[in-house]
Scaffold this active site. Structure first.
Site, mmCIF file in Angstrom:
data_model
loop_
_atom_site.group_PDB
_atom_site.id
_atom_site.type_symbol
_atom_site.label_atom_id
_atom_site.label_comp_id
_atom_site.label_asym_id
_atom_site.label_seq_id
_atom_site.Cartn_x
_atom_site.Cartn_y
_atom_site.Cartn_z
ATOM 1 N N ASN A 92 0.730 -1.146 0.050
ATOM 2 C CA ASN A 92 -0.035 0.087 0.098
ATOM 3 C C ASN A 92 0.834 1.256 -0.126
ATOM 4 O O ASN A 92 1.873 1.556 0.559
ATOM 5 C CB ASN A 92 -0.971 0.060 1.289
ATOM 6 C CG ASN A 92 -0.485 0.536 2.426
ATOM 7 O OD1 ASN A 92 -0.455 1.820 2.588
ATOM 8 N ND2 ASN A 92 0.209 -0.043 3.422
ATOM 9 N N VAL A 94 -0.746 4.660 0.696
ATOM 10 C CA VAL A 94 -2.120 5.653 0.595
ATOM 11 C C VAL A 94 -1.501 6.992 0.749
ATOM 12 O O VAL A 94 -2.275 8.037 0.550
ATOM 13 C CB VAL A 94 -2.920 5.160 1.919
ATOM 14 C CG1 VAL A 94 -3.972 6.008 2.071
ATOM 15 C CG2 VAL A 94 -3.398 3.696 1.533
ATOM 16 N N ASN A 122 -4.302 7.194 16.268
ATOM 17 C CA ASN A 122 -2.887 7.330 15.494
ATOM 18 C C ASN A 122 -2.599 8.676 15.080
ATOM 19 O O ASN A 122 -3.270 9.267 14.186
ATOM 20 C CB ASN A 122 -2.837 6.244 14.411
ATOM 21 C CG ASN A 122 -1.691 5.931 13.672
ATOM 22 O OD1 ASN A 122 -1.038 6.622 12.993
ATOM 23 N ND2 ASN A 122 -1.221 4.933 14.158
ATOM 24 N N CYS A 153 7.630 7.974 9.839
ATOM 25 C CA CYS A 153 7.631 8.898 8.963
ATOM 26 C C CYS A 153 8.985 9.883 8.765
ATOM 27 O O CYS A 153 9.693 9.966 9.778
ATOM 28 C CB CYS A 153 6.451 9.843 9.556
ATOM 29 S SG CYS A 153 5.017 9.443 9.895
ATOM 30 N N LYS A 189 4.307 3.475 17.867
ATOM 31 C CA LYS A 189 4.420 2.424 16.968
ATOM 32 C C LYS A 189 5.543 2.224 15.913
ATOM 33 O O LYS A 189 6.079 3.135 15.399
ATOM 34 C CB LYS A 189 3.115 2.433 16.051
ATOM 35 C CG LYS A 189 3.158 1.415 14.851
ATOM 36 C CD LYS A 189 1.854 1.490 14.126
ATOM 37 C CE LYS A 189 1.745 0.455 13.218
ATOM 38 N NZ LYS A 189 0.281 0.627 12.297
HETATM 39 C C1 LIG Z 1 -4.030 0.399 3.617
HETATM 40 C C2 LIG Z 1 -2.820 0.594 5.001
HETATM 41 C C3 LIG Z 1 -2.846 1.956 5.545
HETATM 42 C C4 LIG Z 1 -2.231 2.152 6.469
HETATM 43 N N1 LIG Z 1 -2.092 3.159 7.313
HETATM 44 C C5 LIG Z 1 -1.291 3.113 8.497
HETATM 45 C C6 LIG Z 1 -1.396 4.356 9.254
HETATM 46 O O1 LIG Z 1 -2.010 5.552 8.778
HETATM 47 N N2 LIG Z 1 -0.832 4.574 10.275
HETATM 48 C C7 LIG Z 1 -0.174 3.314 10.591
HETATM 49 O O2 LIG Z 1 0.616 3.540 11.887
HETATM 50 N N3 LIG Z 1 -0.081 2.288 10.138
HETATM 51 C C8 LIG Z 1 -0.759 2.072 8.980
HETATM 52 N N4 LIG Z 1 -0.774 1.178 8.181
HETATM 53 C C9 LIG Z 1 0.051 -0.256 8.726
HETATM 54 C C10 LIG Z 1 -0.970 -1.248 9.718
HETATM 55 O O3 LIG Z 1 -1.596 -0.569 10.655
HETATM 56 C C11 LIG Z 1 -0.032 -2.327 9.983
HETATM 57 O O4 LIG Z 1 1.123 -1.841 10.925
HETATM 58 C C12 LIG Z 1 0.541 -3.150 8.880
HETATM 59 O O5 LIG Z 1 -0.385 -3.265 7.877
HETATM 60 C C13 LIG Z 1 0.843 -4.362 9.375
HETATM 61 O O6 LIG Z 1 -0.157 -5.224 9.802
HETATM 62 P P1 LIG Z 1 -1.056 -6.418 8.960
HETATM 63 O O7 LIG Z 1 -0.154 -7.267 8.114
HETATM 64 O O8 LIG Z 1 -1.997 -6.912 9.762
HETATM 65 O O9 LIG Z 1 -1.917 -5.508 7.876
HETATM 66 C C14 LIG Z 1 -1.453 0.837 7.304
HETATM 67 C C15 LIG Z 1 -1.579 -0.311 6.580
HETATM 68 C C16 LIG Z 1 -2.415 -0.547 5.385
HETATM 69 C C17 LIG Z 1 -2.676 -1.969 4.750
#
Ligand SMILES: Cc1cc2nc3c(=O)[nH]c(=O)nc-3n(C[C@H](O)[C@H](O)[C@H](O)COP(=O)(O)O)c2cc1C
Length: 330
Positions: A92, A94, A122, A153, A189
């Site tokens: 991703n 985004v 967050n 970031c 995080k």
């Molecule tokens: C589409 C998408 C958007 C995300 N946006 C954020 C975000 O805004 N802030 C953040 O700390 N992590 C963000 N993440 C990371 C997720 O919270 C998570 O840490 C990561 O996807 C690993 O977990 P998973 O394998 O269960 O998805 C995002 C992940 C995805 C897939």
């Protein structure tokens, strides 16, 4: 051939078992001073502002959820395409699209207050001042359970270097956020892209973090070989889903050995077995991210499955699995 009365008796025993299992397992967990109904939370960026999921699942059944990342000003995000499937996962980019912290407080939070679940905000920024300002705005608002600082970031003031990969920078941003976040617990995080997660974890703990979320996505890319272009508008993105689970599981284990504060584990969780693995290596709770894209009800399903799995293993509190793992593996 069973008689009518033996069939009724069997049914009675089965139902009794269901009822007993539901009341016998205590799913509550404590993340520092914050007590959650259960250890299953939905992860940031994969659950919108929570409200989008309210028609689909009972938000009150979750341990809680983490909002999309909130910034000082609204952000439009990255060019399309923003998502692309990969083997056992997804990429991703985004671009941290969000409505901005002020619109979140005035438009989203009043509706969220109607739910009885822990809402974790967050927070991200491109400078120390950004992080502090977002928290300052949230401090004045009611209805949040904790903050989660996303330190993956780039720090624009320090030439794009990530906050999360330098112990000194992480201590600086967590220390500043800690001073501002007087009201609520502060979770940090972490980025998974570090040489020594223990070092980074200790820096965040030393600067006042109440808990660590381990971890974010892994920088990655994918091409369309016919066009020789990236499959993402932003060239590179973050890898998530089952592909990352074994790598992040080890990070949770390493972080757990390095610090005393609670750890929330996430990365590739899809099944109850995945949840149990994270809890065993040291997670006090877990978050579910990418799996919500394929099944928006997965987090609620995992709460129900966890209750049954612990009961089946004759465990009546969540921490027992970690205690057993530590007793056997150190
Ligand atoms: C589409 C998408 C958007 C995300 N946006 C954020 C975000 O805004 N802030 C953040 O700390 N992590 C963000 N993440 C990371 C997720 O919270 C998570 O840490 C990561 O996807 C690993 O977990 P998973 O394998 O269960 O998805 C995002 C992940 C995805 C897939």
């Amino acid at each position: 051939m069973p008689t009518f009365s033996t069939s009724i008796e069997r049914l009675r025993v089965m139902l009794l078992h269901e009822v007993t299992s539901a009341v016998a397992v205590d799913l509550h967990v404590s993340i520092g001073a914050l007590r959650l109904r259960n250890p299953i939370l939905a992860a940031s960026g994969t659950f919108g502002y929570g409200l989008e999921f309210a028609p689909l699942i009972n938000l009150n059944r979750l341990g809680g959820f983490v909002t999309k990342g909130l910034s000082r000003e609204p952000i439009e995000g990255a060019p399309a395409p923003r998502l692309c499937p990969t083997a056992s996962g997804m990429l991703n980019a985004v671009g941290l699209q969000n409505v901005g912290v002020r619109a979140f407080v005035t438009e989203k939070l009043p509706v969220l207050r109607k739910f009885d679940t822990a809402v974790i905000a967050n927070v991200f920024g491109y400078s120390l001042e950004d992080y502090v300002e977002v928290i300052r705005v949230l401090e004045d608002a009611e209805g949040l359970a904790a903050y989660e600082l996303n330190v993956s970031c780039p720090n624009v003031k320090k030439g794009g270097m990530q906050f999360g990969s330098d112990p000194a920078l992480i201590a600086e941003v967590v220390g500043a956020a800690r001073k501002t976040a007087a009201k609520r617990p502060l979770w940090v995080k972490l980025s998974p892209l570090v040489t020594d997660i223990g070092l980074i974890a200790r820096a965040a703990e030393g600067a006042g973090a109440d808990a660590l979320t381990v971890a974010n996505t892994y920088p990655a890319m994918a091409l369309d070989v016919r066009t020789l272009k990236s499959r993402l508008g932003n060239q590179t993105g973050g890898l998530s889903g089952p592909a990352i689970k074994p790598i992040t599981l080890r990070l949770v284990w390493e972080a757990r050995k390095a610090v005393k504060i609670p750890i929330i584990g996430l990365g590739g969780i899809e099944t109850v077995e995945d949840v149990l693995e994270y809890l065993a290596v040291g997670g006090s709770a877990v978050q579910v991210g990418t799996a919500s894209f394929t099944d928006p009800r997965v987090s609620q399903r995992l709460v129900e499955g966890l209750e049954k799995a612990l009961f089946g293993a004759k465990m009546f509190t969540v921490n027992e699995i970690r205690d057993k793992f530590i007793a056997e593996n150190g």
